[in-house]
Design a protein around this motif. Structure first.
Motif, PDB file in Angstrom:
ATOM      1  N   GLU A  73      72.833  57.568 -12.844  1.00  0.00           N
ATOM      2  CA  GLU A  73      71.897  56.477 -12.518  1.00  0.00           C
ATOM      3  C   GLU A  73      71.213  55.889 -13.746  1.00  0.00           C
ATOM      4  OE1 GLU A  73      69.345  60.150 -12.667  1.00  0.00           O
ATOM      5  OE2 GLU A  73      71.361  59.698 -11.967  1.00  0.00           O
ATOM      6  N   ALA A  74      71.333  56.546 -14.901  1.00  0.00           N
ATOM      7  CA  ALA A  74      70.665  56.083 -16.118  1.00  0.00           C
ATOM      8  C   ALA A  74      71.537  55.155 -16.961  1.00  0.00           C
ATOM      9  CB  ALA A  74      70.207  57.273 -16.952  1.00  0.00           C
ATOM     10  N   GLY A  75      72.708  54.779 -16.467  1.00  0.00           N
ATOM     11  CA  GLY A  75      73.553  53.851 -17.206  1.00  0.00           C
ATOM     12  C   GLY A  75      74.535  54.553 -18.123  1.00  0.00           C
ATOM     13  N   ASP A  76      75.146  53.770 -18.996  1.00  0.00           N
ATOM     14  CA  ASP A  76      76.211  54.273 -19.871  1.00  0.00           C
ATOM     15  C   ASP A  76      75.668  55.296 -20.864  1.00  0.00           C
ATOM     16  OD1 ASP A  76      78.520  54.679 -21.295  1.00  0.00           O
ATOM     17  OD2 ASP A  76      78.706  52.615 -22.014  1.00  0.00           O
ATOM     18  N   GLN A  77      76.226  56.485 -20.823  1.00  0.00           N
ATOM     19  CA  GLN A  77      75.861  57.559 -21.746  1.00  0.00           C
ATOM     20  C   GLN A  77      77.104  58.197 -22.330  1.00  0.00           C
ATOM     21  OE1 GLN A  77      73.033  60.052 -19.265  1.00  0.00           O
ATOM     22  NE2 GLN A  77      73.479  58.271 -18.007  1.00  0.00           N
ATOM     23  N   GLY A  78      78.241  57.561 -22.145  1.00  0.00           N
ATOM     24  CA  GLY A  78      79.501  58.115 -22.606  1.00  0.00           C
ATOM     25  C   GLY A  78      79.691  57.967 -24.099  1.00  0.00           C
TER      26      GLY A  78
END
Length: 173
Positions: A73-78
């Motif tokens: 839910e916190a967005g792109d973290q990849g």
């Protein structure tokens, strides 16, 4: 092109192969974000130190990292993701090392031009620690039934008081 030092077989590194000035980059970045002062790392004139009470080969080793548990839910973290303020965290957490946890780094302080954070071993070296246990260089990692590593946001003023055990003999900022 590689240049060899006279009278040796030692090769000089290429001119572009120099250390990346992370500290200056971070200072410049904070100023560019609009902060009035450049980032200031914690620096203490005296640092508490305690020698190990037993040989490292018999010691249990824990880890501390600024990597955060993945939160979709916190967005792109990849790997390769741009800085993501929504993925910031300010809690200490613990998990076991019986398997590799899904941790990500998306903070300001790493060089996205020269690394992608695709290899978790660069910020959570569990594989190397397991190899060190097998080779007898360290005693053990904590058992799967107990918290085995902790993480906290690296904030100069709050980290020592929020993430370290209270100890009146330790000077805090």
């Amino acid at each position: 092109m590689t240049t060899v030092a006279d009278g040796t077989k030692a090769a000089f590194a290429a001119e572009y192969d120099v250390p990346i000035p992370y500290m200056q980059r971070t200072r410049d970045y904070y100023l560019a974000l609009g902060y009035e002062n450049p980032y200031r790392w914690a620096s203490f004139t005296e640092v508490p130190f305690a020698s190990l009470a037993k040989p490292l080969a018999r010691a249990r080793i824990g880890l501390i990292t600024t990597a955060a548990p993945y939160r979709p839910e916190a967005g792109d973290q990849g790997p390769g993701a741009p800085y993501n303020a929504a993925a910031k965290f300010y809690q200490v957490y613990s998990v076991t090392t019986d398997e590799v946890p899904d941790l990500r780094i998306s903070h300001v302080g790493y060089d996205r031009k020269h690394t992608s954070a695709a290899d978790i071993n660069t910020y959570l070296p569990l594989g190397a620690l397991r190899e060190a246990v097998t080779a007898g260089r360290i005693g053990s990692l904590p058992s799967p039934t107990r918290p085995t590593f902790s993480a906290a946001a690296a904030r100069t003023r709050s980290t020592p008081s929020s993430s370290c055990p209270a100890d009146p003999s330790v000077t805090r900022p």
